[in-house]
Motif scaffolding. Structure first.
Motif, PDB file in Angstrom:
ATOM      1  N   PHE A   1       0.769  -1.188   0.114  1.00  0.00           N
ATOM      2  CA  PHE A   1      -0.151   0.084  -0.063  1.00  0.00           C
ATOM      3  C   PHE A   1       0.747   1.400  -0.054  1.00  0.00           C
ATOM      4  O   PHE A   1       0.550   2.199  -0.512  1.00  0.00           O
ATOM      5  N   ILE A   2       2.113   1.288   0.822  1.00  0.00           N
ATOM      6  CA  ILE A   2       2.700   2.205   0.814  1.00  0.00           C
ATOM      7  C   ILE A   2       3.532   2.497  -0.536  1.00  0.00           C
ATOM      8  O   ILE A   2       3.385   4.039  -1.103  1.00  0.00           O
ATOM      9  N   ASN A   3       4.039   1.627  -1.055  1.00  0.00           N
ATOM     10  CA  ASN A   3       4.753   1.887  -2.585  1.00  0.00           C
ATOM     11  C   ASN A   3       3.935   2.584  -3.768  1.00  0.00           C
ATOM     12  O   ASN A   3       4.166   3.431  -4.186  1.00  0.00           O
ATOM     13  N   PRO A   4       2.682   2.054  -3.722  1.00  0.00           N
ATOM     14  CA  PRO A   4       1.745   2.789  -4.807  1.00  0.00           C
ATOM     15  C   PRO A   4       1.408   4.256  -4.533  1.00  0.00           C
ATOM     16  O   PRO A   4       1.231   4.949  -5.326  1.00  0.00           O
ATOM     17  N   LEU A   5       1.210   4.512  -3.134  1.00  0.00           N
ATOM     18  CA  LEU A   5       1.079   5.728  -2.913  1.00  0.00           C
ATOM     19  C   LEU A   5       1.984   6.409  -3.228  1.00  0.00           C
ATOM     20  O   LEU A   5       1.879   7.768  -3.504  1.00  0.00           O
ATOM     21  N   LEU A   6       3.284   6.249  -2.640  1.00  0.00           N
ATOM     22  CA  LEU A   6       4.260   7.003  -3.167  1.00  0.00           C
ATOM     23  C   LEU A   6       4.690   7.004  -4.644  1.00  0.00           C
ATOM     24  O   LEU A   6       4.930   8.334  -5.241  1.00  0.00           O
ATOM     25  N   GLU A   7       4.242   6.158  -5.441  1.00  0.00           N
ATOM     26  CA  GLU A   7       4.198   6.337  -6.906  1.00  0.00           C
ATOM     27  C   GLU A   7       3.364   7.211  -7.419  1.00  0.00           C
ATOM     28  O   GLU A   7       3.647   7.948  -8.412  1.00  0.00           O
ATOM     29  N   GLN A   8       2.183   7.572  -6.716  1.00  0.00           N
ATOM     30  CA  GLN A   8       1.335   8.736  -7.013  1.00  0.00           C
ATOM     31  C   GLN A   8       1.511   9.892  -6.436  1.00  0.00           C
ATOM     32  O   GLN A   8       0.700  10.729  -6.470  1.00  0.00           O
ATOM     33  N   SER A   9       2.903  10.009  -5.808  1.00  0.00           N
ATOM     34  CA  SER A   9       3.302  11.440  -5.643  1.00  0.00           C
ATOM     35  C   SER A   9       2.849  11.876  -4.101  1.00  0.00           C
ATOM     36  O   SER A   9       2.698  12.939  -3.825  1.00  0.00           O
ATOM     37  N   VAL A  10       2.268  10.929  -3.379  1.00  0.00           N
ATOM     38  CA  VAL A  10       1.571  11.365  -2.156  1.00  0.00           C
ATOM     39  C   VAL A  10       2.935  11.594  -1.246  1.00  0.00           C
ATOM     40  O   VAL A  10       4.196  10.710  -1.261  1.00  0.00           O
ATOM     41  N   ALA A  11       3.266  12.486  -0.408  1.00  0.00           N
ATOM     42  CA  ALA A  11       4.105  13.005   0.482  1.00  0.00           C
ATOM     43  C   ALA A  11       4.424  11.789   1.677  1.00  0.00           C
ATOM     44  O   ALA A  11       3.237  11.303   2.251  1.00  0.00           O
ATOM     45  N   ALA A  12       5.703  11.445   1.866  1.00  0.00           N
ATOM     46  CA  ALA A  12       5.723  10.542   3.012  1.00  0.00           C
ATOM     47  C   ALA A  12       5.125  11.216   4.211  1.00  0.00           C
ATOM     48  O   ALA A  12       4.646  10.301   5.269  1.00  0.00           O
TER      49      ALA A  12
END
Ligand code: B12
Length: 274
Positions: A64-75
């Motif tokens: 879940f974390i990786n796709p959100l990072l791919e969508q440019s959501v900030a850490a």
């Protein structure tokens, strides 16, 4: 939703949530009614991440974390947003005896798995050196997720962070102050049975003649401004973002004010209502 510097999405995470509302939303719809400004595909994964933490399925957390990072959501948005609401619901279930220690440990592993991915991204933003902070979870207390987040955010803000880990005896804080000469010392406590050790550690700092050279910030779920005042800390911080703001103010605006001064406490408290 607004575009952050670079290509990051900025999603509102500062909405106060009532834990009973959260329970209602999660139990009736399996979705929280938050993140109103997130794109639908991001919102969906936020809800899945919340459930991943609630259900403690740590091997899948990176999915879940990786796709959100791919969508440019900030850490930082992930930490302050769905990770925060997920672990809050775990705490509620534990309090209501719906969850027991093994379930909480699995959820804590999800948080840790997520933070392992997010930490390098947050540290990569590291600003120029601003000062040194010694931080630790107080003696008797093994909770470190919140303390680690604070340490990580301070590091990203340019602090040299000396992390003493968990269950830190007061004498270890003293030794670290003498060795590293920090401007700021932070105590974390998550248990009502250990929060008293924040006061004991502070008393030792005073007894060792080190009080004026350090600014003391305290935090953790049972900690409040009243408690900070009772033990004589300089600042209470409700979360990591507030901790960074107050730590920076300790170095800049109040850099010349000694630790323990009443106007330092007043000025840092005033930041909560700005
Ligand atoms: C995860 C968890 C655990 C995990 C901890 C894993 C780990 N590596 O940390 C495990 C399973 C090990 C655990 C164990 C126990 N736990 Co526990 N745990 C939790 C839980 C569910 C979440 C804590 C958390 O990580 N929150 C998420 C982080 C991000 O939030 P946070 O810690 O508050 O940190 C933020 C702020 O507070 C602030 N902050 C935090 N520290 C600092 C420090 C500074 C300097 C500053 C400025 C700011 C700051 O910034 C942070 C980031 O924004 C809480 C519930 C809750 N509501 O807190 C219970 C909770 C804290 N646990 C509780 C209990 C009772 C226990 C046990 C005693 C259970 C048992 N019977 O053994 C043991 C204690 C072990 C010990 N000696 O410490 C109770 C405490 C009740 C009380 N009144 O004291 C709680 C409140 C659960 C409940 N509702 O009853 N726990």
């Amino acid at each position: 939703m607004t575009a952050e510097a670079g290509t990051k999405l900025e999603i509102e995470t500062e909405i106060e949530f009532d834990i009973e509302d959260l329970k209602h939303d999660l139990e009736t719809t399996r979705k929280t009614d938050r993140w109103h400004d997130a794109p639908p595909e991001v919102k969906d994964i936020f809800h899945q991440l919340e459930w991943n933490i609630i259900e403690g399925e740590f091997p899948e957390t990176p999915d879940f974390i990786n796709p959100l990072l791919e969508q440019s959501v900030a850490a930082r948005t992930l930490i302050a947003g769905p990770m925060s609401t997920g672990i809050a619901e775990v705490g509620r279930r534990f309090k209501m005896d719906e969850y027991f220690l093994p379930e909480v440990m699995m959820s804590a592993k999800c948080m840790q798995a997520a933070l392992n991915i997010l930490k390098p991204l947050i540290i990569a933003e590291k600003a120029a050196d601003v000062g040194t902070c010694v931080i630790g979870t107080i003696q008797g207390d093994l909770h470190d997720i919140g303390k680690n987040i604070v340490a990580m955010m301070l590091e990203a803000a340019g602090f040299n962070v000396v992390d003493l880990g968990v269950s830190t005896p007061p004498a270890d804080f003293i030794a670290a102050i003498r060795e590293h000469n920090p401007q700021i010392v932070g105590f974390s406590a998550l248990l009502t049975t250990t929060m008293n050790m924040q006061g004991e550690t502070l008393k030792l700092i005073v007894a060792e003649g080190l009080r004026e050279q350090v600014k003391v910030m305290v935090g953790g779920a049972p900690i409040s401004q009243d408690w900070a005042d009772r033990i004589g800390a300089d600042a209470y911080c409700v979360d990591a973002l507030v901790a960074v703001e107050k730590a920076k103010a300790c170095m800049n605006e109040y850099g010349n004010v000694p630790g323990g001064a009443s106007d330092l406490r007043d000025n840092l408290l005033a930041m909560d209502s700005q």
